[in-house]
Motif scaffolding. Structure first.
Motif, PDB file in Angstrom:
ATOM      1  N   SER A   9     -25.051  45.751  38.642  1.00 49.57           N
ATOM      2  CA  SER A   9     -26.353  45.224  38.210  1.00 49.57           C
ATOM      3  C   SER A   9     -26.593  43.868  38.844  1.00 49.57           C
ATOM      4  CB  SER A   9     -26.418  45.073  36.691  1.00 49.57           C
ATOM      5  OG  SER A   9     -27.666  44.493  36.329  1.00 49.57           O
ATOM      6  N   ARG A  11     -29.614  42.406  38.068  1.00 52.87           N
ATOM      7  CA  ARG A  11     -30.774  41.987  37.273  1.00 52.87           C
ATOM      8  C   ARG A  11     -30.509  40.638  36.576  1.00 52.87           C
ATOM      9  NH1 ARG A  11     -32.959  42.538  32.238  1.00 52.87           N
ATOM     10  NH2 ARG A  11     -31.025  43.337  31.353  1.00 52.87           N
ATOM     11  N   ARG A  14     -28.758  40.353  32.982  1.00 48.09           N
ATOM     12  CA  ARG A  14     -28.073  41.653  32.874  1.00 48.09           C
ATOM     13  C   ARG A  14     -27.036  41.651  31.755  1.00 48.09           C
ATOM     14  NH1 ARG A  14     -23.950  41.013  38.006  1.00 48.09           N
ATOM     15  NH2 ARG A  14     -23.176  39.005  37.343  1.00 48.09           N
ATOM     16  N   VAL A  15     -26.784  42.823  31.230  1.00 40.98           N
ATOM     17  CA  VAL A  15     -25.733  42.931  30.210  1.00 40.98           C
ATOM     18  C   VAL A  15     -24.565  43.824  30.645  1.00 40.98           C
ATOM     19  CG1 VAL A  15     -27.183  42.367  28.223  1.00 40.98           C
ATOM     20  CG2 VAL A  15     -26.994  44.750  28.979  1.00 40.98           C
ATOM     21  N   SER A  16     -24.807  44.740  31.581  1.00 42.48           N
ATOM     22  CA  SER A  16     -23.724  45.668  31.950  1.00 42.48           C
ATOM     23  C   SER A  16     -22.537  44.952  32.595  1.00 42.48           C
ATOM     24  CB  SER A  16     -24.243  46.767  32.887  1.00 42.48           C
ATOM     25  OG  SER A  16     -24.687  46.212  34.103  1.00 42.48           O
ATOM     26  N   PRO A  79     -25.539  49.996  35.188  1.00 40.97           N
ATOM     27  CA  PRO A  79     -26.484  50.416  34.155  1.00 40.97           C
ATOM     28  C   PRO A  79     -27.208  51.676  34.624  1.00 40.97           C
ATOM     29  CG  PRO A  79     -27.423  48.614  35.430  1.00 40.97           C
ATOM     30  CD  PRO A  79     -26.027  48.825  35.946  1.00 40.97           C
ATOM     31  N   GLU A  80     -27.862  52.353  33.686  1.00 38.56           N
ATOM     32  CA  GLU A  80     -28.728  53.458  34.088  1.00 38.56           C
ATOM     33  C   GLU A  80     -30.147  52.917  34.273  1.00 38.56           C
ATOM     34  OE1 GLU A  80     -28.397  57.720  32.882  1.00 38.56           O
ATOM     35  OE2 GLU A  80     -30.140  57.199  31.654  1.00 38.56           O
ATOM     36  N   TYR A  81     -30.652  53.111  35.481  1.00 34.78           N
ATOM     37  CA  TYR A  81     -32.039  52.747  35.780  1.00 34.78           C
ATOM     38  C   TYR A  81     -32.778  54.025  36.168  1.00 34.78           C
ATOM     39  CZ  TYR A  81     -30.869  47.703  36.265  1.00 34.78           C
ATOM     40  OH  TYR A  81     -30.475  46.404  36.055  1.00 34.78           O
ATOM     41  N   ASN A  82     -33.762  54.375  35.397  1.00 35.64           N
ATOM     42  CA  ASN A  82     -34.587  55.550  35.702  1.00 35.64           C
ATOM     43  C   ASN A  82     -33.740  56.772  36.059  1.00 35.64           C
ATOM     44  OD1 ASN A  82     -36.961  54.056  35.249  1.00 35.64           O
ATOM     45  ND2 ASN A  82     -36.820  53.185  37.301  1.00 35.64           N
ATOM     46  N   GLY A  83     -32.753  56.998  35.253  1.00 31.94           N
ATOM     47  CA  GLY A  83     -31.960  58.219  35.382  1.00 31.94           C
ATOM     48  C   GLY A  83     -30.883  58.181  36.441  1.00 31.94           C
ATOM     49  N   THR A 112     -25.872  51.207  28.898  1.00 26.71           N
ATOM     50  CA  THR A 112     -27.277  51.044  28.516  1.00 26.71           C
ATOM     51  C   THR A 112     -27.349  50.232  27.224  1.00 26.71           C
ATOM     52  OG1 THR A 112     -27.271  53.106  27.216  1.00 26.71           O
ATOM     53  CG2 THR A 112     -27.990  53.275  29.507  1.00 26.71           C
ATOM     54  N   THR A 113     -28.487  49.599  27.032  1.00 27.93           N
ATOM     55  CA  THR A 113     -28.690  48.894  25.764  1.00 27.93           C
ATOM     56  C   THR A 113     -29.047  49.885  24.666  1.00 27.93           C
ATOM     57  OG1 THR A 113     -30.906  48.442  26.581  1.00 27.93           O
ATOM     58  CG2 THR A 113     -29.325  46.650  26.693  1.00 27.93           C
TER      59      THR A 113
HETATM   60  C1  LIG Z   1     -35.614  49.554  35.824  1.00 35.82           C
HETATM   61  C2  LIG Z   1     -34.963  49.985  34.562  1.00 35.82           C
HETATM   62  C3  LIG Z   1     -34.811  51.329  34.289  1.00 35.82           C
HETATM   63  C4  LIG Z   1     -34.144  51.754  33.141  1.00 35.82           C
HETATM   64  N1  LIG Z   1     -33.926  53.087  32.940  1.00 35.82           N
HETATM   65  C5  LIG Z   1     -33.159  53.478  31.909  1.00 35.82           C
HETATM   66  C6  LIG Z   1     -32.766  54.854  31.786  1.00 35.82           C
HETATM   67  O1  LIG Z   1     -33.091  55.691  32.613  1.00 35.82           O
HETATM   68  N2  LIG Z   1     -31.996  55.197  30.728  1.00 35.82           N
HETATM   69  C7  LIG Z   1     -31.591  54.285  29.789  1.00 35.82           C
HETATM   70  O2  LIG Z   1     -30.901  54.669  28.846  1.00 35.82           O
HETATM   71  N3  LIG Z   1     -31.925  52.981  29.882  1.00 35.82           N
HETATM   72  C8  LIG Z   1     -32.698  52.559  30.922  1.00 35.82           C
HETATM   73  N4  LIG Z   1     -33.011  51.233  31.062  1.00 35.82           N
HETATM   74  C9  LIG Z   1     -32.560  50.275  30.048  1.00 35.82           C
HETATM   75  C10 LIG Z   1     -31.207  49.702  30.465  1.00 35.82           C
HETATM   76  O3  LIG Z   1     -30.179  50.481  29.937  1.00 35.82           O
HETATM   77  C11 LIG Z   1     -31.043  48.275  29.920  1.00 35.82           C
HETATM   78  O4  LIG Z   1     -32.114  47.487  30.372  1.00 35.82           O
HETATM   79  C12 LIG Z   1     -29.732  47.644  30.382  1.00 35.82           C
HETATM   80  O5  LIG Z   1     -29.666  46.352  29.836  1.00 35.82           O
HETATM   81  C13 LIG Z   1     -29.649  47.569  31.886  1.00 35.82           C
HETATM   82  O6  LIG Z   1     -28.433  47.022  32.303  1.00 35.82           O
HETATM   83  P1  LIG Z   1     -28.389  45.544  32.949  1.00 35.82           P
HETATM   84  O7  LIG Z   1     -28.755  44.630  31.809  1.00 35.82           O
HETATM   85  O8  LIG Z   1     -26.998  45.361  33.400  1.00 35.82           O
HETATM   86  O9  LIG Z   1     -29.382  45.484  34.055  1.00 35.82           O
HETATM   87  C14 LIG Z   1     -33.677  50.800  32.203  1.00 35.82           C
HETATM   88  C15 LIG Z   1     -33.869  49.424  32.474  1.00 35.82           C
HETATM   89  C16 LIG Z   1     -34.461  49.026  33.637  1.00 35.82           C
HETATM   90  C17 LIG Z   1     -34.581  47.559  33.938  1.00 35.82           C
END
Ligand SMILES: Cc1cc2nc3c(=O)[nH]c(=O)nc-3n(C[C@H](O)[C@H](O)[C@H](O)COP(=O)(O)O)c2cc1C
Length: 188
Positions: A9, A11, A14-16, A79-83, A112-113
């Motif tokens: 990540s 971002r 970020r939390v991951s 993290p999961e972003y858009n699948g 994921t959060t």
């Molecule tokens: C662009 C974007 C897409 C995301 N898509 C998903 C998803 O597909 N599934 C999910 O469970 N969470 C999704 N999330 C929520 C993330 O799990 C959550 O924001 C998490 O904190 C992301 O990890 P990070 O903080 O390390 O970036 C998405 C978040 C972002 C910013």
């Protein structure tokens, strides 16, 4: 073993990354040499050319590639972003020469959060590992509700989650050590 943990990540806020910090500490405490490769620190630009053909490699990329090359095994934390997993992870892996992950065990961790933990990101990471000839660990670690499980410093704050972590790490170390032992007897 020499293990790289790739934190995927980039971002802000970020939390991951908390999970990557936790794994770095836990694997080091178990006696392994661990390198945490933080893609937010590297900030690689979008790949214009693979590293071994690049006329002017981005800063840090050669060291990143060297650390992956020297590793016996790897863990991807995304993290999961858009699948799926992050574009930053795909970008970093695409830079590397074919074979940097070959015959190395790679465990995948998604976060994921929300409650689900990112099964699609994890499965896509396993496919990525296969794509670069790595041995994708069948077991994955899915970390849902992440802020309730890890604090900012990467400490586990939900003891009930320890069993899932141990299951993942035991399987990861078992397979990675088996592959390393095989290489010691028959070569890479
Ligand atoms: C662009 C974007 C897409 C995301 N898509 C998903 C998803 O597909 N599934 C999910 O469970 N969470 C999704 N999330 C929520 C993330 O799990 C959550 O924001 C998490 O904190 C992301 O990890 P990070 O903080 O390390 O970036 C998405 C978040 C972002 C910013």
């Amino acid at each position: 073993m020499n293990i790289v943990v790739i934190s995927a990540s980039t971002r802000l806020n970020r939390v991951s990354h908390r999970v990557a910090l936790f794994l770095e500490k836990t694997l080091a405490a178990a006696g392994h040499e661990v390198q945490l490769l933080d893609l937010a620190e590297y900030q690689f630009p979008i790949m214009e050319e693979v590293l071994h053909r690049h006329p002017n490699p981005p800063e840090g990329l050669e060291r990143f590639a060297m650390l992956v090359r020297q590793a016996d095994a790897a863990v991807f934390v995304s993290p999961e972003y858009n699948g799926s997993y992050t574009a930053a992870l795909k970008n970093a892996v695409d830079y590397l020469k074919e074979g940097e992950f070959a015959r190395k065990v790679v465990g995948v961790v998604s976060a994921t959060t929300g409650p689900l933990g990112g099964m699609r990101a994890a499965m896509n990471m396993q496919e990525l590992v296969l794509g670069v000839s790595g041995f994708a660990l069948p077991q994955m670690l899915l970390v849902g509700n992440l802020p309730q499980r890890f604090d900012e410093a990467g400490n586990l704050i939900d003891p009930a989650f320890e069993k899932s972590i141990n299951n993942f790490l035991n399987n990861f170390l078992w397979l990675a050590e088996a592959v390393v032992a095989k290489k010691e007897t028959v070569g890479v």
